[in-house]
Each structure stands twice: as structure tokens, then as C-alpha cells.
Write a protein that holds these residues in place. Sequence first.
Motif, PDB file in Angstrom:
ATOM      1  N   ASP A   1      -2.347   3.480 -15.191  1.00  0.00           N
ATOM      2  CA  ASP A   1      -3.378   3.947 -16.754  1.00  0.00           C
ATOM      3  C   ASP A   1      -4.958   4.301 -16.284  1.00  0.00           C
ATOM      4  OD1 ASP A   1      -1.277   3.813 -18.160  1.00  0.00           O
ATOM      5  OD2 ASP A   1      -1.623   1.664 -18.931  1.00  0.00           O
ATOM      6  N   GLU A   2      -5.543   3.317 -15.420  1.00  0.00           N
ATOM      7  CA  GLU A   2      -6.759   3.391 -15.151  1.00  0.00           C
ATOM      8  C   GLU A   2      -7.198   4.615 -14.281  1.00  0.00           C
ATOM      9  OE1 GLU A   2      -7.771  -1.161 -14.527  1.00  0.00           O
ATOM     10  OE2 GLU A   2      -7.720  -0.265 -12.872  1.00  0.00           O
ATOM     11  N   TYR A   3      -6.170   4.951 -13.344  1.00  0.00           N
ATOM     12  CA  TYR A   3      -6.382   6.310 -12.746  1.00  0.00           C
ATOM     13  C   TYR A   3      -6.387   7.635 -13.527  1.00  0.00           C
ATOM     14  CZ  TYR A   3      -5.650   4.595  -7.802  1.00  0.00           C
ATOM     15  OH  TYR A   3      -5.674   3.906  -6.668  1.00  0.00           O
ATOM     16  N   ILE A   4      -5.365   7.454 -14.605  1.00  0.00           N
ATOM     17  CA  ILE A   4      -5.240   8.653 -15.273  1.00  0.00           C
ATOM     18  C   ILE A   4      -6.747   8.767 -16.338  1.00  0.00           C
ATOM     19  CG2 ILE A   4      -3.987   9.803 -17.424  1.00  0.00           C
ATOM     20  CD1 ILE A   4      -2.542   9.809 -14.487  1.00  0.00           C
ATOM     21  N   GLN A   5      -6.984   7.416 -16.831  1.00  0.00           N
ATOM     22  CA  GLN A   5      -8.328   7.359 -17.617  1.00  0.00           C
ATOM     23  C   GLN A   5      -9.586   7.976 -16.774  1.00  0.00           C
ATOM     24  OE1 GLN A   5      -9.630   3.784 -18.720  1.00  0.00           O
ATOM     25  NE2 GLN A   5     -10.998   4.448 -20.061  1.00  0.00           N
TER      26      GLN A   5
ATOM     27  N   GLU B   1       0.930  -1.369  -0.031  1.00  0.00           N
ATOM     28  CA  GLU B   1       0.005   0.115  -0.047  1.00  0.00           C
ATOM     29  C   GLU B   1       0.849   1.230  -0.017  1.00  0.00           C
ATOM     30  OE1 GLU B   1      -4.039   1.145   1.950  1.00  0.00           O
ATOM     31  OE2 GLU B   1      -2.473   0.584   3.284  1.00  0.00           O
ATOM     32  N   VAL B   2       0.645   2.102  -0.924  1.00  0.00           N
ATOM     33  CA  VAL B   2       1.635   3.403  -1.263  1.00  0.00           C
ATOM     34  C   VAL B   2       0.664   4.512  -1.335  1.00  0.00           C
ATOM     35  CG1 VAL B   2       3.293   1.544  -1.949  1.00  0.00           C
ATOM     36  CG2 VAL B   2       1.870   2.736  -3.524  1.00  0.00           C
ATOM     37  N   VAL B   3       1.273   5.718  -0.925  1.00  0.00           N
ATOM     38  CA  VAL B   3       0.688   7.014  -1.489  1.00  0.00           C
ATOM     39  C   VAL B   3       1.520   7.312  -3.039  1.00  0.00           C
ATOM     40  CG1 VAL B   3       0.732   9.382  -0.885  1.00  0.00           C
ATOM     41  CG2 VAL B   3       0.436   7.579   1.000  1.00  0.00           C
ATOM     42  N   TRP B   4       0.828   7.402  -3.908  1.00  0.00           N
ATOM     43  CA  TRP B   4       1.275   7.770  -5.192  1.00  0.00           C
ATOM     44  C   TRP B   4       0.864   8.835  -5.946  1.00  0.00           C
ATOM     45  CZ3 TRP B   4       3.831   3.248  -7.390  1.00  0.00           C
ATOM     46  CH2 TRP B   4       4.174   3.219  -8.731  1.00  0.00           C
ATOM     47  N   ASN B   5       1.893   9.743  -6.099  1.00  0.00           N
ATOM     48  CA  ASN B   5       1.734  10.880  -6.982  1.00  0.00           C
ATOM     49  C   ASN B   5       1.424  10.598  -8.194  1.00  0.00           C
ATOM     50  OD1 ASN B   5       1.399  13.586  -7.849  1.00  0.00           O
ATOM     51  ND2 ASN B   5       3.424  14.263  -7.035  1.00  0.00           N
ATOM     52  N   LEU B   6       0.114  10.882  -9.032  1.00  0.00           N
ATOM     53  CA  LEU B   6      -0.099  10.433 -10.219  1.00  0.00           C
ATOM     54  C   LEU B   6       0.683  11.429 -11.162  1.00  0.00           C
ATOM     55  CD1 LEU B   6      -4.004   9.470  -9.915  1.00  0.00           C
ATOM     56  CD2 LEU B   6      -1.793   7.915 -10.118  1.00  0.00           C
TER      57      LEU B   6
END
Length: 224
Positions: A168-172, A126-131
Motif C-alpha cells: 500500500d505504501e509503494y502504491i501511494q 528480500e524479494v524482487v516484487w512486481n507492483l
Amino acid sequence: MRPCDIVDDIKKEAHQKYGKEFKNEPVTDTGYPLVPITIFLSADNTAAGEVSEEILWRLGDPAWEPKAVAGRFCQDMGLPAEKEKEVEGQILYALQPFLKWKDLGGRRLVLMKIYARNGSEVLVDEVVWNLNDPLSTSYAYAAQMCESLKLSFPWFEAVNEYVQRRLDEYIQDLREDPAAVDLIEPEAGKPIELEEGVPRVEKYETENDYEAERKKRRNQRKGI
């Protein structure tokens, strides 16, 4: 040998040489993210001996064209013109992990649970990700996990593919349905609580398949 100063000085001559328009506009580091690019030429390939330099590439800057930068690099390093093609190839290869990056305007943080399966096991994290961080790539994350947990190359492929698909799903979703993405903004001085005991590799169990449930929820939301 003179130090390579590409980061601070891309000269007009390098662009004119390749017929590229040169826009003499001020560019700040905050205007374009800087990503590291390593260029290496063995001693067998150059009369000047081994060349190993890391430059910071201004991602998204239209003035930073690989062929022009390769020409300037060879000029700065005292390399013959015939080495420009090889340097250009190394630049293009090094840029591959960053090609999908598009500026989303400021940081976009998500709390992402990772559930990457490799055969009968899964990597859970589990990570905090900067898109919106071009340096936060699936490739870099997979490499880090394999190094930290001593995982084999098939794991690298599985983790890299899984994380890239999630990104890719997050960006979409950010572009098509922003409300569907749970962006977070940490409070100053208050750390985000993450799942304990991660990252870890555990046995895959169908009844605990997080990814299957996540896909099901996403498809229902999208009406698939």
C-alpha cells in the motif's frame, strides 16, 4: 458434462439476462491480466455430482461481472439457475485478494526487504516484487512462506499484514511522489543479487529493528 469455456466465450445472453450492457469489443489476454478463480460445488449440492472448475478471470474487464459470469457458468455446466447465487458468492470471495489491484502501466519492479515481526521473532526476506502483477499478493506470499518454513497461522497473519502495508505504501508513493520509489530494471542475463540466507526466522532485537528505521526514514521524507 461439457467443459467450461468462460475464458474464451462470455456470451451476450448472460449479460442481457441481468440487464448489463454488453460491449462486443475484442479483448486480448495482454489487455487484462488473467487471475485463477476456483469454483467448487459438492456432490451433495448438485444433481450433476461434484463440480470443481478453475477459470481465468479477466481482472479489470468491465464485461466480467460476477453475477453474469455465474449465470453463464451454470449454463455451461448444466446447473440449475438456483445455483447461480452460490457460484457468484464463490467468485466474489476468490476475487478478494485482487480487489486493490489497479493497472500501473507495465511492470514496476522493486527490491523489497521484508521484516515481519511475530512476538519475539521476525521473518526476514528480500524479494524482487512486481507492483503491477495482480497475482503477487500479500496473501499468496504469506501462504508460501508459512508452507516453506513450516510456520503457524499467527505467522501468516503477521506476514500478510506486513507485506500488504508495504505494498500500500509503494502504491501511494508511486502516485504521490514517484521519484521516492526505487524502481529497478534487471539487465538481461544478469541476476539480481539478494541478501544471503533468506528467507529466515530470527530473534527480534530492538537495536537491529529494520522496520523501525525504514518507517523513520519514510516519515522524514514525507515531513511527518
